[in-house]
Design an enzyme around this catalytic site. Sequence first.
Site, PDB file in Angstrom:
ATOM      1  N   ASP A 101       0.901  -1.145   0.000  1.00 13.38           N
ATOM      2  CA  ASP A 101       0.000   0.000   0.000  1.00 13.38           C
ATOM      3  C   ASP A 101       0.939   1.193   0.000  1.00 13.38           C
ATOM      4  O   ASP A 101       1.575   1.479   1.012  1.00 13.38           O
ATOM      5  CB  ASP A 101      -0.876   0.001   1.263  1.00 13.38           C
ATOM      6  CG  ASP A 101      -1.795   1.215   1.300  1.00 13.38           C
ATOM      7  OD1 ASP A 101      -1.535   2.172   0.545  1.00 13.38           O
ATOM      8  OD2 ASP A 101      -2.768   1.209   2.058  1.00 13.38           O
ATOM      9  N   HIS A 102       1.060   1.844  -1.150  1.00  9.38           N
ATOM     10  CA  HIS A 102       2.154   2.818  -1.273  1.00  9.38           C
ATOM     11  C   HIS A 102       2.033   3.967  -0.272  1.00  9.38           C
ATOM     12  O   HIS A 102       2.996   4.663  -0.011  1.00  9.38           O
ATOM     13  CB  HIS A 102       2.288   3.335  -2.710  1.00  9.38           C
ATOM     14  CG  HIS A 102       1.137   4.162  -3.160  1.00  9.38           C
ATOM     15  ND1 HIS A 102       0.023   3.629  -3.745  1.00  9.38           N
ATOM     16  CD2 HIS A 102       0.919   5.490  -3.091  1.00  9.38           C
ATOM     17  CE1 HIS A 102      -0.825   4.593  -4.030  1.00  9.38           C
ATOM     18  NE2 HIS A 102      -0.318   5.736  -3.638  1.00  9.38           N
ATOM     19  N   HIS A 142      -5.756   2.546   2.112  1.00  9.09           N
ATOM     20  CA  HIS A 142      -5.010   3.706   2.627  1.00  9.09           C
ATOM     21  C   HIS A 142      -5.584   4.232   3.936  1.00  9.09           C
ATOM     22  O   HIS A 142      -4.879   4.424   4.917  1.00  9.09           O
ATOM     23  CB  HIS A 142      -5.040   4.879   1.642  1.00  9.09           C
ATOM     24  CG  HIS A 142      -4.594   4.536   0.258  1.00  9.09           C
ATOM     25  ND1 HIS A 142      -3.606   3.628   0.013  1.00  9.09           N
ATOM     26  CD2 HIS A 142      -4.992   5.002  -0.947  1.00  9.09           C
ATOM     27  CE1 HIS A 142      -3.428   3.540  -1.293  1.00  9.09           C
ATOM     28  NE2 HIS A 142      -4.256   4.357  -1.892  1.00  9.09           N
TER      29      HIS A 142
HETATM   30  P1  NDP Z   1      -1.909  -1.519 -16.446  1.00  6.73           P
HETATM   31  O1  NDP Z   1      -3.356  -1.533 -16.772  1.00  6.73           O
HETATM   32  O2  NDP Z   1      -1.034  -0.522 -17.122  1.00  6.73           O
HETATM   33  O3  NDP Z   1      -1.401  -3.018 -16.736  1.00  6.73           O
HETATM   34  C1  NDP Z   1      -0.065  -3.429 -16.541  1.00  6.73           C
HETATM   35  C2  NDP Z   1       0.259  -4.478 -17.588  1.00  6.73           C
HETATM   36  O4  NDP Z   1      -0.487  -5.639 -17.308  1.00  6.73           O
HETATM   37  C3  NDP Z   1      -0.124  -4.070 -18.982  1.00  6.73           C
HETATM   38  O5  NDP Z   1       0.895  -3.305 -19.577  1.00  6.73           O
HETATM   39  C4  NDP Z   1      -0.320  -5.399 -19.655  1.00  6.73           C
HETATM   40  O6  NDP Z   1       0.943  -5.930 -20.020  1.00  6.73           O
HETATM   41  C5  NDP Z   1      -0.865  -6.249 -18.544  1.00  6.73           C
HETATM   42  N1  NDP Z   1      -2.332  -6.293 -18.602  1.00  6.73           N
HETATM   43  C6  NDP Z   1      -3.197  -5.259 -18.707  1.00  6.73           C
HETATM   44  N2  NDP Z   1      -4.475  -5.691 -18.719  1.00  6.73           N
HETATM   45  C7  NDP Z   1      -4.419  -7.020 -18.603  1.00  6.73           C
HETATM   46  C8  NDP Z   1      -5.407  -8.027 -18.536  1.00  6.73           C
HETATM   47  N3  NDP Z   1      -6.708  -7.737 -18.584  1.00  6.73           N
HETATM   48  N4  NDP Z   1      -4.994  -9.287 -18.432  1.00  6.73           N
HETATM   49  C9  NDP Z   1      -3.702  -9.586 -18.372  1.00  6.73           C
HETATM   50  N5  NDP Z   1      -2.725  -8.657 -18.427  1.00  6.73           N
HETATM   51  C10 NDP Z   1      -3.070  -7.398 -18.534  1.00  6.73           C
HETATM   52  O7  NDP Z   1      -1.754  -1.442 -14.883  1.00  6.73           O
HETATM   53  P2  NDP Z   1      -0.898  -0.435 -14.035  1.00  6.73           P
HETATM   54  O8  NDP Z   1       0.531  -0.550 -14.443  1.00  6.73           O
HETATM   55  O9  NDP Z   1      -1.538   0.878 -14.015  1.00  6.73           O
HETATM   56  O10 NDP Z   1      -1.103  -1.043 -12.568  1.00  6.73           O
HETATM   57  C11 NDP Z   1      -0.554  -2.279 -12.206  1.00  6.73           C
HETATM   58  C12 NDP Z   1      -1.062  -2.641 -10.810  1.00  6.73           C
HETATM   59  O11 NDP Z   1      -0.667  -1.639  -9.906  1.00  6.73           O
HETATM   60  C13 NDP Z   1      -2.586  -2.740 -10.713  1.00  6.73           C
HETATM   61  O12 NDP Z   1      -2.916  -3.772  -9.840  1.00  6.73           O
HETATM   62  C14 NDP Z   1      -2.991  -1.396 -10.120  1.00  6.73           C
HETATM   63  O13 NDP Z   1      -4.186  -1.508  -9.365  1.00  6.73           O
HETATM   64  C15 NDP Z   1      -1.801  -1.095  -9.221  1.00  6.73           C
HETATM   65  N6  NDP Z   1      -1.586   0.329  -9.011  1.00  6.73           N
HETATM   66  C16 NDP Z   1      -1.377   1.152 -10.081  1.00  6.73           C
HETATM   67  C17 NDP Z   1      -1.161   2.499  -9.884  1.00  6.73           C
HETATM   68  C18 NDP Z   1      -0.892   3.427 -11.024  1.00  6.73           C
HETATM   69  O14 NDP Z   1      -0.686   4.601 -10.756  1.00  6.73           O
HETATM   70  N7  NDP Z   1      -0.879   2.971 -12.251  1.00  6.73           N
HETATM   71  C19 NDP Z   1      -1.159   3.075  -8.523  1.00  6.73           C
HETATM   72  C20 NDP Z   1      -1.345   2.116  -7.477  1.00  6.73           C
HETATM   73  C21 NDP Z   1      -1.547   0.799  -7.734  1.00  6.73           C
HETATM   74  P3  NDP Z   1       1.118  -6.960 -21.221  1.00  6.73           P
HETATM   75  O15 NDP Z   1       0.025  -6.749 -22.195  1.00  6.73           O
HETATM   76  O16 NDP Z   1       2.474  -6.642 -21.755  1.00  6.73           O
HETATM   77  O17 NDP Z   1       1.068  -8.302 -20.588  1.00  6.73           O
END
Ligand code: NDP
Length: 514
Positions: free
Chosen positions: A197-198, A260
């Site tokens: 939890d950042h 949070h």
């Molecule tokens: P993204 O939606 O950008 O997804 C990350 C990667 O996961 C994608 O680049 C893709 O990579 C893969 N992906 C996306 N959708 C799917 C799917 N439906 N099934 C399988 N793979 C998928 O997520 P974020 O990077 O924004 O967030 C990652 C995690 O961190 C999440 O759990 C989010 O809740 C958490 N988080 C994010 C924050 C933020 O600011 N972004 C803040 C706090 C928490 P590829 O296609 O290459 O496999």
Amino acid sequence: MSNQTHATSTDAPRETPPTIIVIFGASGDLTARKLAPAIFNLSKDDLLPESCYLIGYGRSSMSDEAFRDYLRESLASHSRRPIEEATWDALAPNISFHAGGYDELDSYKELDTKITAIEESLGSYAQCLFYVSTPPGVFMPILENLGTSGLAKRHKGQATASKVIIEKPFGRDLQSAHELNGVINRRFEESQVFRIDHYLGKETVQSLLVQRFANSIFEPVWNRNYVSSVQITVSENLGVGSRGGYYDRSGALRDMIQNHVMQLLALTAMEPPSSLDPEAIRDEKVKALQALKPVAFTGDDPEVVRGVYTEGLVDGQRADGYLEEEAIPQSSSTETYAALRLSLDNWRWKGVPFYIRSGKRLAMKASEIVVQFSRPPAILFGEGQRFKVEPNLLVIRIQPNEGITLYLNSKVPGLETKLQPIKLAFGYETTFGSNTPEAYERLILDALNGDGTLFIRGDEAETSWSLLSPVLEFWEAQGKNGLESYSAGTWGPLAADKLLLKGGHEWLTGKEYQ
Ligand code: NDP
């Protein structure tokens, strides 16, 4: 005053073994904005192990070169400090990309082969830190495959045992959190697991423990005898923007309060731990959460309010209502605001309301804990309403402008006796400069060192869900019934003010006193 700083025993330099960080979901937003900048800033500060490798994992077909370029661009846009050539050159040759599906066991076996090859080239074992940074729908297959492929059990029981960081959200209700914990417990030891939890990586949140337990002046008054209420606000002035699809399946209670806000509450309410050992601290946090009484959501005096923003003015500009935002169905009953009046059934806090709230499109962005002390007896200055004696407040501001302010009553200079609250204010930036590490730097470093203090333990997550899941179920059954509305740019629905009236309180964040 001395400007000396004191390291605590948990901050002593540690020998971290050679490390391989594997990020699942490495082509995503979080890696670009937070994880890559954190890893490179740690490298710049010489805090990474001497031999450190980074493997991006994802379904995207990306070459090693393309992944490096992607990270380089991310750093240029998102790192808090410029990353010089020397830092980049030291880590770049150790960066690669492993393309594969999250549910393809063979791909994990190939990853294992890659990791073994790195170890052979090093001539020693390396610890693996698996960072699960995908949308939550694929957390389970990743964790299961880490188990089945043997990656979870690498060097079990040794200093190089594998570790796993799991992003939020940790479940969407008690049952799903319990199921996720079930998979984790089958595949990993709890000491290998870091549920992130950042918020816990933010400087003010960490220093809450120091403020409470390294200063003797607070402990005697940190209880029902002197505190009249505790308020926790995590507000955003932005709407859902392009994340509408995700947000509509989540809502304020799941997105912000369950994690949070409940973490802030646990740190504020917990008893002093017997040591700074991660388990001692987390035991106390769990006890505080377990002391929370079930929330009354029906009857004459409900302790929860939910709302949704409608069109309004934000910074002088018209802002859309939630139902007008991209990807939000007209039938949506998702709350963009939630407020609760909680109470702890324990010796320290019996009778002290804990008011918590979080929402989008509110009047300002703020994360604050306000401890409101009891009013002094009205025998001197309060007589006949001649003077207004305000209660003392301790405001712990997590963002923006991290700092701590104590409000005291003081005499206004002059021949008349006139009272006015004054502030004793401390700002992190003013005292320590602006280059505070990002939360993710702290958290990744702690996970590398196996220190789980700032991470959520499985039972903590479930205790928090067990309080909130019944509320979510009730809301789901109610649909739009009882869903209040508030204009964008305001402090939320009026019903949330009524939550505090019974105790003679009002929401303080955003009020004049600031
Ligand atoms: P993204 O939606 O950008 O997804 C990350 C990667 O996961 C994608 O680049 C893709 O990579 C893969 N992906 C996306 N959708 C799917 C799917 N439906 N099934 C399988 N793979 C998928 O997520 P974020 O990077 O924004 O967030 C990652 C995690 O961190 C999440 O759990 C989010 O809740 C958490 N988080 C994010 C924050 C933020 O600011 N972004 C803040 C706090 C928490 P590829 O296609 O290459 O496999």
